[in-house]
Design a protein around this motif. Structure first.
Motif, PDB file in Angstrom:
ATOM      1  N   VAL A   1       0.840  -1.190   0.000  1.00 22.38           N
ATOM      2  CA  VAL A   1       0.000   0.000   0.000  1.00 22.38           C
ATOM      3  C   VAL A   1       0.880   1.247   0.000  1.00 22.38           C
ATOM      4  CG1 VAL A   1      -1.699   1.307   1.316  1.00 22.38           C
ATOM      5  CG2 VAL A   1      -1.838  -1.192   1.211  1.00 22.38           C
ATOM      6  N   LEU A   2       0.592   2.163  -0.928  1.00 20.60           N
ATOM      7  CA  LEU A   2       1.285   3.445  -0.949  1.00 20.60           C
ATOM      8  C   LEU A   2       0.681   4.354   0.107  1.00 20.60           C
ATOM      9  CD1 LEU A   2       1.696   4.425  -4.721  1.00 20.60           C
ATOM     10  CD2 LEU A   2       3.498   3.877  -3.094  1.00 20.60           C
ATOM     11  N   ASP A   3       1.521   4.971   0.933  1.00 19.90           N
ATOM     12  CA  ASP A   3       0.990   5.826   1.988  1.00 19.90           C
ATOM     13  C   ASP A   3       2.034   6.853   2.396  1.00 19.90           C
ATOM     14  OD1 ASP A   3      -0.688   6.829   3.959  1.00 19.90           O
ATOM     15  OD2 ASP A   3      -0.055   5.352   5.448  1.00 19.90           O
ATOM     16  N   ASP A   4       1.577   8.091   2.554  1.00 20.31           N
ATOM     17  CA  ASP A   4       2.471   9.133   3.062  1.00 20.31           C
ATOM     18  C   ASP A   4       2.342   9.278   4.575  1.00 20.31           C
ATOM     19  OD1 ASP A   4      -0.001  10.283   3.328  1.00 20.31           O
ATOM     20  OD2 ASP A   4       0.393  12.001   2.023  1.00 20.31           O
ATOM     21  N   GLY A   5       1.638   8.340   5.196  1.00 22.36           N
ATOM     22  CA  GLY A   5       1.467   8.330   6.641  1.00 22.36           C
ATOM     23  C   GLY A   5       0.049   8.600   7.086  1.00 22.36           C
ATOM     24  N   ARG A   6      -0.763   9.210   6.203  1.00 22.20           N
ATOM     25  CA  ARG A   6      -2.113   9.601   6.635  1.00 22.20           C
ATOM     26  C   ARG A   6      -3.017   8.407   6.882  1.00 22.20           C
ATOM     27  NH1 ARG A   6      -4.330  12.090   0.875  1.00 22.20           N
ATOM     28  NH2 ARG A   6      -2.515  11.282  -0.198  1.00 22.20           N
ATOM     29  N   TYR A   7      -2.879   7.357   6.056  1.00 21.20           N
ATOM     30  CA  TYR A   7      -3.795   6.218   6.196  1.00 21.20           C
ATOM     31  C   TYR A   7      -3.438   5.356   7.402  1.00 21.20           C
ATOM     32  CZ  TYR A   7      -5.643   7.689   1.737  1.00 21.20           C
ATOM     33  OH  TYR A   7      -6.224   8.439   0.743  1.00 21.20           O
ATOM     34  N   ARG A   8      -2.158   5.120   7.611  1.00 24.79           N
ATOM     35  CA  ARG A   8      -1.767   4.363   8.811  1.00 24.79           C
ATOM     36  C   ARG A   8      -2.175   5.121  10.070  1.00 24.79           C
ATOM     37  NH1 ARG A   8       4.087   1.496   8.162  1.00 24.79           N
ATOM     38  NH2 ARG A   8       3.210   0.248   9.856  1.00 24.79           N
ATOM     39  N   THR A   9      -2.000   6.438  10.037  1.00 25.46           N
ATOM     40  CA  THR A   9      -2.393   7.261  11.180  1.00 25.46           C
ATOM     41  C   THR A   9      -3.896   7.178  11.418  1.00 25.46           C
ATOM     42  OG1 THR A   9      -0.555   8.789  10.815  1.00 25.46           O
ATOM     43  CG2 THR A   9      -2.434   9.607  12.100  1.00 25.46           C
ATOM     44  N   ALA A  10      -4.682   7.240  10.317  1.00 21.95           N
ATOM     45  CA  ALA A  10      -6.140   7.185  10.441  1.00 21.95           C
ATOM     46  C   ALA A  10      -6.591   5.834  10.968  1.00 21.95           C
ATOM     47  CB  ALA A  10      -6.790   7.473   9.092  1.00 21.95           C
ATOM     48  N   LEU A  11      -5.962   4.755  10.508  1.00 18.38           N
ATOM     49  CA  LEU A  11      -6.323   3.425  10.999  1.00 18.38           C
ATOM     50  C   LEU A  11      -6.075   3.322  12.497  1.00 18.38           C
ATOM     51  CD1 LEU A  11      -4.886   1.117   8.173  1.00 18.38           C
ATOM     52  CD2 LEU A  11      -7.268   1.802   8.516  1.00 18.38           C
TER      53      LEU A  11
END
Length: 348
Positions: A234-244
């Motif tokens: 998964v491509l992520d700049d950090g926002r999705y992991r943070t949201a999860l």
């Protein structure tokens, strides 16, 4: 009956790029046939909050820059507007609300039939309908008994529909993550996948991954080389992991089966669930090519780099990994379209 030098099936990003480049390869009379009532392919049907994983500077079709700052990540509606503006600048005839039902070889030309009895002929055809019209729905044991809602990500629009519910999102790719991240704010959400989710930084060393792919030329590398070098993640700049993490979205191994009330997890525990969203991808399907000789026994196109190998005058644009990593992207379809048109025009 309408005649053309080239017929392009589909007015999404692949079909529009093909139509734009076709005159450079000697095609004078070009027709684009699109099932929807406007150009844009599958983009208008994606979820409301969809954001591209490629920046605007790497999301352009041939001859028209994607508007706005190059480092920003465009939304679904911006992509739809861009594609429709792109279509409006083409000199090509685009027939919307025209669903192709069959494409057959007749002597030295192709006969194309559409629902409603309309007929077209052309010396060459490019199938640019991709796979987003055929969501893949895996067989879920117990689905017939499940009283909750099961839907594919293609039918997901916004989290408000699921507010206050217990939801399981199936999948480990970009779509699953993006849906689960926003669902977690309003619903009790869990990600279920068959293997652990892998993460790829979207901006390593301050540069978007697409910059690195371009400058290392990995995005145009032969596909076998790419499959060995590029992991699925998964491509992520950090926002999705943070949201999860912020919304407490859990991640579990795929459930074994459904029950009337919910799911049975791999460890045997049962849980009540109101909805299951399948972010399980799509499958190529070219029903209009059935009987043309272009497909194998499983309905897959027989091609090399987008050129049909079993029938003349037929090409494909917009298939995942058709020639390389970027084949299915906004900026990659133009390269593939040019390659296919060049080969088809030489064979005329």
């Amino acid at each position: 009956m309408e005649h053309a030098d080239l017929i392009v099936i589909g007015a999404g990003q692949s079909g529009l790029a093909t139509a734009a480049l076709a005159p450079r390869h000697g095609y004078a009379r070009i027709l684009v046939l699109e099932a929807a009532d406007q150009p844009g392919g599958a983009w208008p049907r994606y979820c409301d909050s969809l954001t591209l994983f490629s920046p605007a500077g790497y999301s352009s079709l041939p001859g028209m820059r994607f508007p706005g700052l190059p480092d920003r990540y465009p939304t679904r509606d911006e992509v739809v507007d861009y594609l429709r503006a792109y279509a409006s600048h083409l000199t090509t005839a685009i027939h919307t609300s025209t669903t192709v039902s069959s494409v057959t070889r007749q002597g030295n030309a192709w006969s194309v039939r559409a629902d409603g009895g309309r007929e077209f002929t052309a010396r060459a055809v490019v199938a640019a309908t991709g796979d987003y019209g055929t969501p893949y729905l895996p067989d879920l044991p117990g689905r017939a008994e499940f009283t909750g809602r099961v839907l594919h990500a293609a039918d997901y629009r916004s989290p408000s529909t699921f507010a206050g519910q217990r939801v399981v999102v199936v999948g480990g790719g970009n779509s699953a993550i993006q849906i689960a991240a926003e669902l977690g704010e309003v619903a009790d959400t869990t990600l279920a996948s068959r293997r652990p989710i892998g993460w790829t930084p979207q901006r390593p060393l301050g540069r978007d991954l697409h910059w690195w792919l371009k400058h290392t030329r990995l995005d145009v590398a032969p596909i076998r080389r790419l499959l060995l070098m590029v992991p699925v993640s998964v491509l992520d700049d950090g926002r999705y992991r943070t949201a999860l993490d912020r919304h407490g979205v859990g991640q579990r191994e795929m459930f074994s089966h459904l029950t009337a009330e919910g799911v049975v997890w791999a460890d045997g525990t049962k849980e009540t669930v109101g909805a299951v969203i399948l972010a399980t991808g799509y499958r190529l399907a070219f029903p209009y090519l059935a009987g043309s000789g272009a497909l194998d026994a499983d309905g897959r196109p027989q091609h090399r780099g987008g050129i049909a190998t079993t029938v003349p005058g037929l090409g494909f644009v917009g298939m995942e990994f058709q020639r390389n990593f970027s084949s299915k992207t906004l900026r990659g379809v133009g390269r593939d379209a040019a390659h296919v048109l060049s080969r088809l025009s030489r064979a005329r």
